[in-house]
Design an enzyme around this catalytic site. Structure first.
Site, mmCIF file in Angstrom:
data_model
loop_
_atom_site.group_PDB
_atom_site.id
_atom_site.type_symbol
_atom_site.label_atom_id
_atom_site.label_comp_id
_atom_site.label_asym_id
_atom_site.label_seq_id
_atom_site.Cartn_x
_atom_site.Cartn_y
_atom_site.Cartn_z
ATOM 1 N N ASN A 169 -3.522 4.281 16.098
ATOM 2 C CA ASN A 169 -2.851 4.656 14.928
ATOM 3 C C ASN A 169 -3.529 5.226 13.886
ATOM 4 O O ASN A 169 -4.817 5.087 13.959
ATOM 5 C CB ASN A 169 -2.491 3.149 14.384
ATOM 6 C CG ASN A 169 -1.594 2.311 15.241
ATOM 7 O OD1 ASN A 169 -0.728 2.965 15.912
ATOM 8 N ND2 ASN A 169 -1.681 1.075 15.504
ATOM 9 N N LYS A 192 -1.998 3.106 22.309
ATOM 10 C CA LYS A 192 -1.792 3.524 21.045
ATOM 11 C C LYS A 192 -3.212 3.800 20.299
ATOM 12 O O LYS A 192 -4.351 3.106 20.126
ATOM 13 C CB LYS A 192 -0.823 2.739 20.278
ATOM 14 C CG LYS A 192 0.476 2.747 20.616
ATOM 15 C CD LYS A 192 1.454 1.859 19.751
ATOM 16 C CE LYS A 192 1.435 2.713 18.521
ATOM 17 N NZ LYS A 192 1.829 1.988 17.266
ATOM 18 N N ARG A 244 -3.630 -4.022 -32.998
ATOM 19 C CA ARG A 244 -3.813 -4.563 -31.509
ATOM 20 C C ARG A 244 -2.927 -5.246 -30.832
ATOM 21 O O ARG A 244 -2.587 -6.055 -31.391
ATOM 22 C CB ARG A 244 -5.257 -5.202 -31.784
ATOM 23 C CG ARG A 244 -6.123 -5.694 -30.359
ATOM 24 C CD ARG A 244 -7.248 -6.288 -30.755
ATOM 25 N NE ARG A 244 -8.057 -5.883 -31.731
ATOM 26 C CZ ARG A 244 -8.856 -6.291 -32.548
ATOM 27 N NH1 ARG A 244 -9.055 -7.516 -32.510
ATOM 28 N NH2 ARG A 244 -9.045 -5.687 -33.706
ATOM 29 N N SER A 254 -4.092 -1.318 18.843
ATOM 30 C CA SER A 254 -2.909 -2.315 18.499
ATOM 31 C C SER A 254 -2.852 -3.459 19.487
ATOM 32 O O SER A 254 -3.671 -3.342 20.595
ATOM 33 C CB SER A 254 -1.827 -1.329 19.202
ATOM 34 O OG SER A 254 -0.658 -2.154 19.748
#
Lengths: 340, 340, 340, 340
Positions: D271, D269, D302, D263
């Site tokens: 994550n 942190k 087509r 972070s």
């Protein structure tokens, strides 16, 4: 909400399978068969099994209370079990739903009814293929202009066109034959999916005509696979509908449709209603399929949110596919190709 | 099909607006007002206008025939007009629906009822904002751990969290104020959209409380814009639901929910039912929005297929949004934040 | 992956706005302006602001390390800030990105570039409207058969048809004028969205030409609203494309297209390539819009998953809309209506 | 556009299969093999077959002209054939692409490369299952709290959780074994799908390692079925990712992830980047699947529009699935369950 619209895009026979009545009947039946299976394996006394099955046999749930409970609990089973236990009375009442959890009953009921829906769809699919083959037999040699990229290409025949419609439908039949045994398995996991024992599961599966196997609470791939099959079928029908709408243009006039829809302003018009409906239903199912696959992200051992999302989508998809097959057959039986 | 599920994710008040009854009542009213507007401008005799309006005033359509006509024509108006003309009788009967086409009646009826739905949703949105503001007033100072990317970040307050929920809802109110006058316009085009004259359109619009303007038969951007707004609202509510479900985890315990849903297997559990429903409805509407925007590809002067697809999607979206607002308010009024 | 396909459905000018180069340039600029704003308010020393801005002015990031960091962190900012701090050196290096968080930089960069994209799209939209008005001036009186529900209805004129194409485009211009000021706001929240002070936010917003306002980290409604607008625009163009493809059918021959696409097998064919592309891009954007609204369910104070989903969808939508406008204008300038 | 994002959600090995280079190489190879097959059956002179194959062997297309042609024709084959014919020279040049049409080459090239992609995905799927089984062997007995509807339910083990992840992956392997032979068929239809003769088709199929069979130009069910399988796989992985993100919450701490993402604001942190990516890719594929099934409505012999839509969606889905499998394996090999 709108029942008039159902006359066009609905299908009463399929909708019935996903009605409250059918769901509750299946749930009560599952509780009965579970009790009998548990009695047979000695998990509950034989007389409990018999008593529970007997009461389930002519049980009428209190729908008002079920609706209240649905609004509060997000699932109908806790209240249904409460009512069933009360109806059975003691000493056996507490053995109703023994070891099971709400999702066992809800998912097994879903699978039971999906089995019915797949039977119905398979039957209609075969009927449609037969009708297209009959049309080919009658009109197949009629010369037709092929179109690629919305421009005239070269001539071919109505038979060539019809064959290109039929072949994918037969592939859908082959797909169904493969996914059916994989998809329709009893769900019996108990609170966190550890199961209620292999033997009870096998017995219950046998009684219900389903495959046995481990609890699949949080594994929604089979539901998503059925959804994909439904969308493949309605998508192939949408292609047929689009072709018919294009061929039925006044300027092209390669097909004649019986019973075109009336216009309130222009009496000379005959709208290709069934063909349009096929396109609309194909686009509906493609849309809903995207949502059903979102519900594969099913958190932990049971997701309330993803599960509710499934309920909101899958029945619509089955009904749309059934309606498309009905319209497709109606078209096949009433249209004719026009010599160019 | 499944009315028990409606107890959880439906909304009776909104569903009523999209019922056959409401649709037919609106259609009959539109035919009456159209006749009066045409009488006022001298396009039809005054006594024709009066007679038609009088008959419409207490007209009861034959629903069985309407359903048959829906299945055959893909639209209900030709048969409804036939019934109305018969009820009016000659010499004025043939002046019912004078110069109009099915889509004029269907689309104007839709817009009339969408107006009612937007009023209802606006009212609920305001109620939800008020409830969240009250919750902030009461619990706003409670300290809360913020989480980014599913990990603890730093402390903030319940008030900060609530503010982040409220602000988008107020933006939705601003959006609605902008799109409402743009979206709710009378549709009066006649067979191919050339209109029935500016004065009749203006008069009819005034009588119905709608905006006037050119025929928009084949321009579905306003419908798709309303759908996007519905999905924005339910999406913001889905975010609130997801937050609540995460905060209500036993391990986090940052909120307490009143009346959590019961479990059939584990009496100690209290499921965050309303929060889950908010997530499910957000994902439903996001799904359906994708389909509604497919219907923007509306071919020529009227597409049967794209139009039918709209009918299949838009009412669901309005009901889902209304249900989400109801659940959101219920949550806001019953939850409380827990000091960490 | 496939750059040849981009020649058909891509748009280099818009893609450039969503390139790594443009993103990194915007991010570095934001870090510079943030430092200057913080210096102006006294939060960091003036010489720190100057030094940071100067270094940012000709900073070249190490792309290899950024890619490694992206793979590991799911976001590029931590490594970019590390590189910037190193380039600035002490004592001011640690004041780069002061108080900010990754999402502030990523979202503000997104908004800056969305502003550029909306300018470009607005410009093309106006150009398309002008081209259609010019076409109407030239061909507007040519008689044309209107078609409803894929059937001939009654004659009208090319001018009527063109007007029905133009009016929604002008509504899209009105919508853009309303959503632009609402949507393009600086994001400055710090770790959990509490902001870095009103004055710094206001200054930064002013320097970047964006609206100020509270942190909107976890409120993705403005992104979803822009996505809906993009899909409305491409949807209206898809309708035009579908109409052109239908009118260009050999059997209908109501329009002549210059430079139809070649066929490898049938030299006589001229495929309505631009018209087909408009339909494909409309359906693409409708599809992607459904996913973008799924990302409204953005959990907690920042969702890694929903945020990543946005990145995967929104740039595609902007490019598709720009490509559709380019093709739409090409069509308008080269097609002509044919007297029936 | 954004290659940094590819470091997170892309997959270079799979993307290469859908690159221009791989597509053109496959196309040139198909033209060579077609000529050889036609020579073998006497449809073209043996020396024409040899000459064409030899020239194809080291042919380098003019990419600039191909891009121009793509923009004009909506397909690259007419110009590629022109270049090939020129390189071969007369008298054999005109026998390049003999009897074939653009779509034969484009679709057969797609199928050839899809075969490679499915091989790669099957290999990764097996690797993931093995990694999860190894994790189960090591951590399977660790006790874990099961969660249903976002609430604690009852304890089970990491082994139970892992088994619920593995079983659907093994079903995906069974599904792939069934769909692979059905899906990977040579396309050889000529201008309107009537084929170039059974023997040439069989020979070409054999040379390319594909199934033979009738032309399937306008039957896109096999493409849509592959798309559904891709979304089933990524959906099951999204479920794993969601579970991991929930278990990795600080408050739950049931798993430890190696190398969590950094972070920029909060060094403490870590994550759960890979887990988030799995959720994002599942939701991406579910979204794109909805669009791919829209392309089943493939008009006439087509559709330019539906075909282009496929090109825009299917490669993304294959890459997303490959990336998800890579991240899934990375997670399985680096995560560990924590004793509660």
């Amino acid at each position: 909400m709108a029942r008039l619209l159902d006359a066009l895009v609905g299908d009463a026979e399929t909708a019935q399978l996903f009605s409250d009545e059918a769901d509750l009947a299946a749930m009560v039946r599952i509780e009965a068969e579970l009790a009998l299976a548990q009695a047979e394996t000695g998990l509950i006394p034989p007389e409990a099994g018999e008593r529970i099955a007997a009461v389930c046999g002519d049980f009428r749930p209190d729908l008002g209370r079920l609706a209240e409970s649905m609004a509060a609990d997000g699932v109908v089973v806790p209240e249904l079990v409460r009512q069933l236990r009360q109806a059975v009375g003691e000493p056996h009442g507490r053995l109703v739903h023994h070891g099971a959890t709400s999702q066992d009953i809800v998912d097994t009921s879903l699978v039971l009814r999906l089995g019915g829906a797949l039977d119905l769809l398979a039957h209609r699919l075969r009927g449609l293929v037969d009708a297209l083959r009959a049309l080919k037999l009658r009109d197949g040699r009629i010369s037709l202009m092929a179109h690629t990229r919305m421009q005239q290409a070269l001539p071919f025949t109505a038979g060539d066109k019809l064959e290109s419609w039929i072949v994918p439908l037969e592939r859908h039949e082959a797909r169904l034959a493969q996914l059916r045994p994989r998809s329709l398995a009893v769900q019996l996991g108990g609170p966190v999916g550890l199961g209620l024992g292999e033997r009870v599961t096998a017995l219950l599966a046998e009684r219900l005509g389903l495959a046995a196997g481990r609890s699949w609470h949080s594994q929604r791939d089979r539901i998503a696979e059925i959804g994909a099959w439904l969308s493949l079928v309605s998508g192939s029908l949408g292609k047929i509908g689009q072709d018919v709408a294009l061929m039925a243009q006044n300027e092209v006039a390669a097909v004649r449709l019986a019973g075109g829809g009336a216009s309130s302003a222009m009496p000379h018009k005959a709208n290709p209603v069934a063909a349009e409906v096929l396109v609309a239903l194909a686009r509906l199912n493609a849309t809903l399929l995207g949502g059903l696959h979102q519900a594969l992200v099913h958190e932990n051992e049971r997701s309330g949110a993803a599960w509710t999302l499934e309920w909101l989508l899958l029945p619509q998809m089955a009904v749309a596919t059934a309606a498309a097959l009905r319209h497709g057959r109606g078209l096949a039986e009433s249209m004719s190709f026009s010599p160019g």
